[in-house]
Design an enzyme around this catalytic site. Sequence first.
Site, PDB file in Angstrom:
ATOM      1  N   GLU A  64      -0.322   9.597   5.095  1.00  0.00           N
ATOM      2  CA  GLU A  64       0.924   8.887   5.405  1.00  0.00           C
ATOM      3  C   GLU A  64       2.197   9.681   5.146  1.00  0.00           C
ATOM      4  O   GLU A  64       3.110   9.199   4.479  1.00  0.00           O
ATOM      5  CB  GLU A  64       0.973   7.576   4.591  1.00  0.00           C
ATOM      6  CG  GLU A  64      -0.114   6.607   4.989  1.00  0.00           C
ATOM      7  CD  GLU A  64      -0.075   5.306   4.194  1.00  0.00           C
ATOM      8  OE1 GLU A  64      -0.222   4.254   4.824  1.00  0.00           O
ATOM      9  OE2 GLU A  64       0.094   5.352   2.964  1.00  0.00           O
TER      10      GLU A  64
HETATM   11  C1  TNX Z   1      -2.819   2.611   3.107  1.00  0.00           C
HETATM   12  S1  TNX Z   1      -5.267   4.178   3.079  1.00  0.00           S
HETATM   13  C2  TNX Z   1      -2.715   3.588   2.128  1.00  0.00           C
HETATM   14  C3  TNX Z   1      -2.329   3.188   0.770  1.00  0.00           C
HETATM   15  C4  TNX Z   1      -2.019   1.731   0.655  1.00  0.00           C
HETATM   16  C5  TNX Z   1      -2.987   0.914   1.479  1.00  0.00           C
HETATM   17  C6  TNX Z   1      -2.789  -0.552   1.355  1.00  0.00           C
HETATM   18  C7  TNX Z   1      -4.326   5.257   2.615  1.00  0.00           C
HETATM   19  C8  TNX Z   1      -4.852   6.578   2.587  1.00  0.00           C
HETATM   20  N1  TNX Z   1      -3.073   4.902   2.286  1.00  0.00           N
HETATM   21  O1  TNX Z   1      -1.249   3.968   0.326  1.00  0.00           O
HETATM   22  O2  TNX Z   1      -2.098   1.376  -0.676  1.00  0.00           O
HETATM   23  O3  TNX Z   1      -2.864   1.295   2.816  1.00  0.00           O
HETATM   24  O4  TNX Z   1      -3.815  -1.265   1.983  1.00  0.00           O
END
Ligand code: TNX
Length: 507
Positions: A330
């Site tokens: 992300e």
């Molecule tokens: C996505 S899955 C994220 C997390 C969040 C989550 C909440 C991923 C690698 N990153 O930072 O906590 O969604 O569901």
Amino acid sequence: MRILLALIATCLIAGCGSTPSPSSSSAQSSRASSSLPQTADEQLALVPYPSSVVRHQGEWELGNVVHLEAATGSETSLPALKRLLADLDITESDTAESQIELFLVQEPELGEEGYRLIIDNQITLSANTDTGLFYAVQTLRQLLPAEVQASYPLPLVDITDSPSYPWRGNMLDVARSFLPADYLKAHIERMARFKLNRLHLHLSDDQGWRVEIKQYPKLTEIGGASAVTGGRAGFYTQEQIRELVTYAEARHVTLVPEIDLPGHTQAAIASYNELACDDVTNLNTYSGLEVGFSKLCLTKPEVIYPWVENVLSELVELFPSEYIHIGGDEIKDPLYGEFIGRATRIVADLGRTAIAWEEGSVADNDPDVLLQLWNDQYDIQPALDRGHQLIVSPCSYTYFDHGNYAGQPNTYDWCRKEGVPLARAYSLDPSAFGATVGVESAMWSELVHTNAVADNRLWPRLASTAELGWSRAEDRDYAEFVARLSALRAQLDALGIEYYREPDLGW
Ligand code: TNX
């Protein structure tokens, strides 16, 4: 008969998936007079279900005093067996009639983690390794009651068993909201009971930094003191980590640490402001729910790479895991791919292998780097073509911060609006995503602030992760799984688990 489950309808349709292996069928034929054909209408209450179960007519009673014979080399399995006996008030004596034997053997088909468990006129556990014997003990534990009883009748059985995947994992996000070391200990024991063997600890994120790094004390002084709103702050000292590693090793659970880089780093930036680019004005700790806003300053390589190297070198001193997770999720930055490539090579230079979330697949990584798939639809094929293997964590099956049912309070539903009920979690086919080392479910903690809520999100769904990672795909059947798991309720109670009362299990 307490542990037998009548599953006539489902088994008639689906079969019970208990094909004897060649070696267990020869054991069966040597006692043909006393053995029955495998009945199609009963399964033992075991989760994960073993690869081969051959039942014989009748029972054998384990006495309240037993004689133990253990191979040298059973250094974790013998203590695990002794803990089991102690929990049931069964004592030991060399002159007891009831005998339990642990053997190390050389049977290639059992592999590194497989075992054989025979109950006839004694209990015989055999395996190539102490790990296999440890898992035989876990199976024996599920065949026995969870609480002290006047007597311990057991079914006559030959079980031959080995896992489908080497990676049977769970991720705990201790960064948004901290989970105390005592909780992790309890969790490790609970995982081991279901033959889960990888505990991935998400140790850093925007809202908190959870592991002591001696070269950078402010990471825990500042980053360790923050948390998501309503969540818990805190951190693990290096001494606590060492103790957890030892505890986990005795239960064949590998602790896999993650430092999330180069995004999800507000706690680090708030602790050491120079990690951010000079034009960044928000240098405070963060307790909100946004993702994707913070990053290390990738145009300051002279600042960030020495920091990454120093942090990771202390981390590998603490965690013996072959794999070290560097995050990578992300974040958008023109230098992202270069950063991931350098970070995975830093891990390699430290003698370990990196894991990155799926986005890290855009970088030029060695093919031994593992990629953790989390968006069901992510195009991971190019990375598979380059030889990478996956940890399979597609959010619509494995994200246990999503509800046990649609609309469960304090759960996310961004990945699947119906939540991730037990049946959905169980329906994942890990092999559908390409070459995989196995499966991992993830519990993010933006909305999970107490041990009780963690228990509710993790259980009983984690038992499905265990069966997906261990049992053969062709043997999996939800109705049978539910009947077996339902019968193990007392075992979860004895472990003090505050599980979600799943209607499918009749709880
Ligand atoms: C996505 S899955 C994220 C997390 C969040 C989550 C909440 C991923 C690698 N990153 O930072 O906590 O969604 O569901």
